[in-house]
Design a protein around this motif. Sequence first.
Motif, PDB file in Angstrom:
ATOM      1  N   ARG A  16       0.705   9.710   4.014  1.00 24.18           N
ATOM      2  CA  ARG A  16      -0.234   8.585   4.078  1.00 24.18           C
ATOM      3  C   ARG A  16      -1.558   9.005   4.704  1.00 24.18           C
ATOM      4  NH1 ARG A  16       4.582   5.811   5.500  1.00 24.18           N
ATOM      5  NH2 ARG A  16       4.059   6.051   7.719  1.00 24.18           N
ATOM      6  N   ALA A  17      -1.487   9.846   5.744  1.00 22.53           N
ATOM      7  CA  ALA A  17      -2.727  10.323   6.370  1.00 22.53           C
ATOM      8  C   ALA A  17      -3.549  11.159   5.391  1.00 22.53           C
ATOM      9  CB  ALA A  17      -2.397  11.132   7.621  1.00 22.53           C
ATOM     10  N   PHE A  18      -2.861  11.984   4.597  1.00 20.45           N
ATOM     11  CA  PHE A  18      -3.575  12.797   3.611  1.00 20.45           C
ATOM     12  C   PHE A  18      -4.239  11.913   2.560  1.00 20.45           C
ATOM     13  CE2 PHE A  18      -3.551  14.908  -0.539  1.00 20.45           C
ATOM     14  CZ  PHE A  18      -4.363  15.996  -0.273  1.00 20.45           C
ATOM     15  N   LEU A  19      -3.514  10.889   2.096  1.00 16.99           N
ATOM     16  CA  LEU A  19      -4.088   9.998   1.088  1.00 16.99           C
ATOM     17  C   LEU A  19      -5.273   9.221   1.643  1.00 16.99           C
ATOM     18  CD1 LEU A  19      -0.861   8.615  -0.647  1.00 16.99           C
ATOM     19  CD2 LEU A  19      -2.456  10.349  -1.506  1.00 16.99           C
ATOM     20  N   TRP A  25     -12.901  10.676   1.838  1.00 16.72           N
ATOM     21  CA  TRP A  25     -13.837  11.661   1.309  1.00 16.72           C
ATOM     22  C   TRP A  25     -14.360  11.232  -0.057  1.00 16.72           C
ATOM     23  CZ3 TRP A  25     -16.161  15.783   3.479  1.00 16.72           C
ATOM     24  CH2 TRP A  25     -15.658  16.245   4.694  1.00 16.72           C
ATOM     25  N   TRP A  26     -13.488  10.671  -0.893  1.00 18.62           N
ATOM     26  CA  TRP A  26     -13.930  10.211  -2.206  1.00 18.62           C
ATOM     27  C   TRP A  26     -14.919   9.051  -2.067  1.00 18.62           C
ATOM     28  CZ3 TRP A  26     -14.913  11.254  -6.896  1.00 18.62           C
ATOM     29  CH2 TRP A  26     -15.107  10.229  -7.834  1.00 18.62           C
ATOM     30  N   HIS A  27     -14.672   8.148  -1.114  1.00 20.52           N
ATOM     31  CA  HIS A  27     -15.614   7.055  -0.872  1.00 20.52           C
ATOM     32  C   HIS A  27     -16.980   7.601  -0.487  1.00 20.52           C
ATOM     33  CE1 HIS A  27     -17.311   3.335   0.754  1.00 20.52           C
ATOM     34  NE2 HIS A  27     -17.587   4.002   1.864  1.00 20.52           N
ATOM     35  N   MET A  28     -17.020   8.623   0.368  1.00 20.01           N
ATOM     36  CA  MET A  28     -18.284   9.211   0.793  1.00 20.01           C
ATOM     37  C   MET A  28     -19.014   9.847  -0.393  1.00 20.01           C
ATOM     38  SD  MET A  28     -18.863  12.351   3.455  1.00 20.01           S
ATOM     39  CE  MET A  28     -18.194  13.504   2.230  1.00 20.01           C
ATOM     40  N   ILE A  29     -18.284  10.633  -1.204  1.00 23.48           N
ATOM     41  CA  ILE A  29     -18.910  11.301  -2.348  1.00 23.48           C
ATOM     42  C   ILE A  29     -19.394  10.277  -3.372  1.00 23.48           C
ATOM     43  CG2 ILE A  29     -18.478  12.876  -4.268  1.00 23.48           C
ATOM     44  CD1 ILE A  29     -16.467  14.321  -2.449  1.00 23.48           C
ATOM     45  N   HIS A  30     -18.584   9.249  -3.617  1.00 24.61           N
ATOM     46  CA  HIS A  30     -18.945   8.226  -4.600  1.00 24.61           C
ATOM     47  C   HIS A  30     -20.171   7.450  -4.150  1.00 24.61           C
ATOM     48  CE1 HIS A  30     -18.321   4.239  -6.697  1.00 24.61           C
ATOM     49  NE2 HIS A  30     -18.298   5.099  -7.705  1.00 24.61           N
TER      50      HIS A  30
END
Length: 266
Positions: A16-19, A25-30
Amino acid sequence: MPTRSYAYLDSAAWGRAFLRGAASWWHMIHLGAIVLVLALSPSTYNRANRANTSSHIYASTWQVLPWFTAMAALLSLVLIRIVVVTALSYGLSQYALQMVVRVLVLELIPLSAALFVALRAGMTFNASAQTNARPSPVDPSVPLSLNRLRAEVVPRVMAGAFSVLTLAMINSVIVLVLAYLTVYGLSPWGLPGYTRTVGQVFDLSVTLGFALKTIFFSLAVAVVPMAASLETARDQASLSGVQPGAVRLFLVLLLIEAASLAIKYI
């Protein structure tokens, strides 16, 4: 049996921590990609957005430029003097200027500008959040539409990126002038040798790498704290600590610097 259940729970928690980390990180890149597209779109810069962007640029750059330049010039002058005197004592005076340019201009000045802008943005965020003197510029409880991104997020991101670029470029020029004055004084006869030495350092690949690294620094400082603030500001506990995304920002800056050094010297 209990040992297996504990191991299963531990692995599930790690999963869960990895997800959560991957989603963050995906939110930041997006968000960074959306803001970059909006920043390059002419339709973003109507009269109100231009005025808002100008006010953010003035607050983040021009208000701090004089005393940051004075502080950076003083520290750079001390380091230049140390490098020049040390090189002269070892009979390596021909390498003193190259060392100054490579260490100060190519490495320390861009990184210092990025860290300074990030630290100042973090202190401003925490001060406004803890004192409640004024509401947060971006309310995370309201869904972000394209109009809100244009009006509230893009000006702050543009101001942060512009601040890093401006501080880095202006202070790099000042360091080059101080290096010349330290070595040659006010005499103009050292200009041919000085320009030849600086030109040997700033070849095409080094100049391109320096420009790209500074741009990546500016984008990281502008996007990472903003994305982390929008993601975590719903949790009131996150407002009492350091600027959201501070550790991630330092990690991104470290990765950019490490990649630049690896490409340059390996």
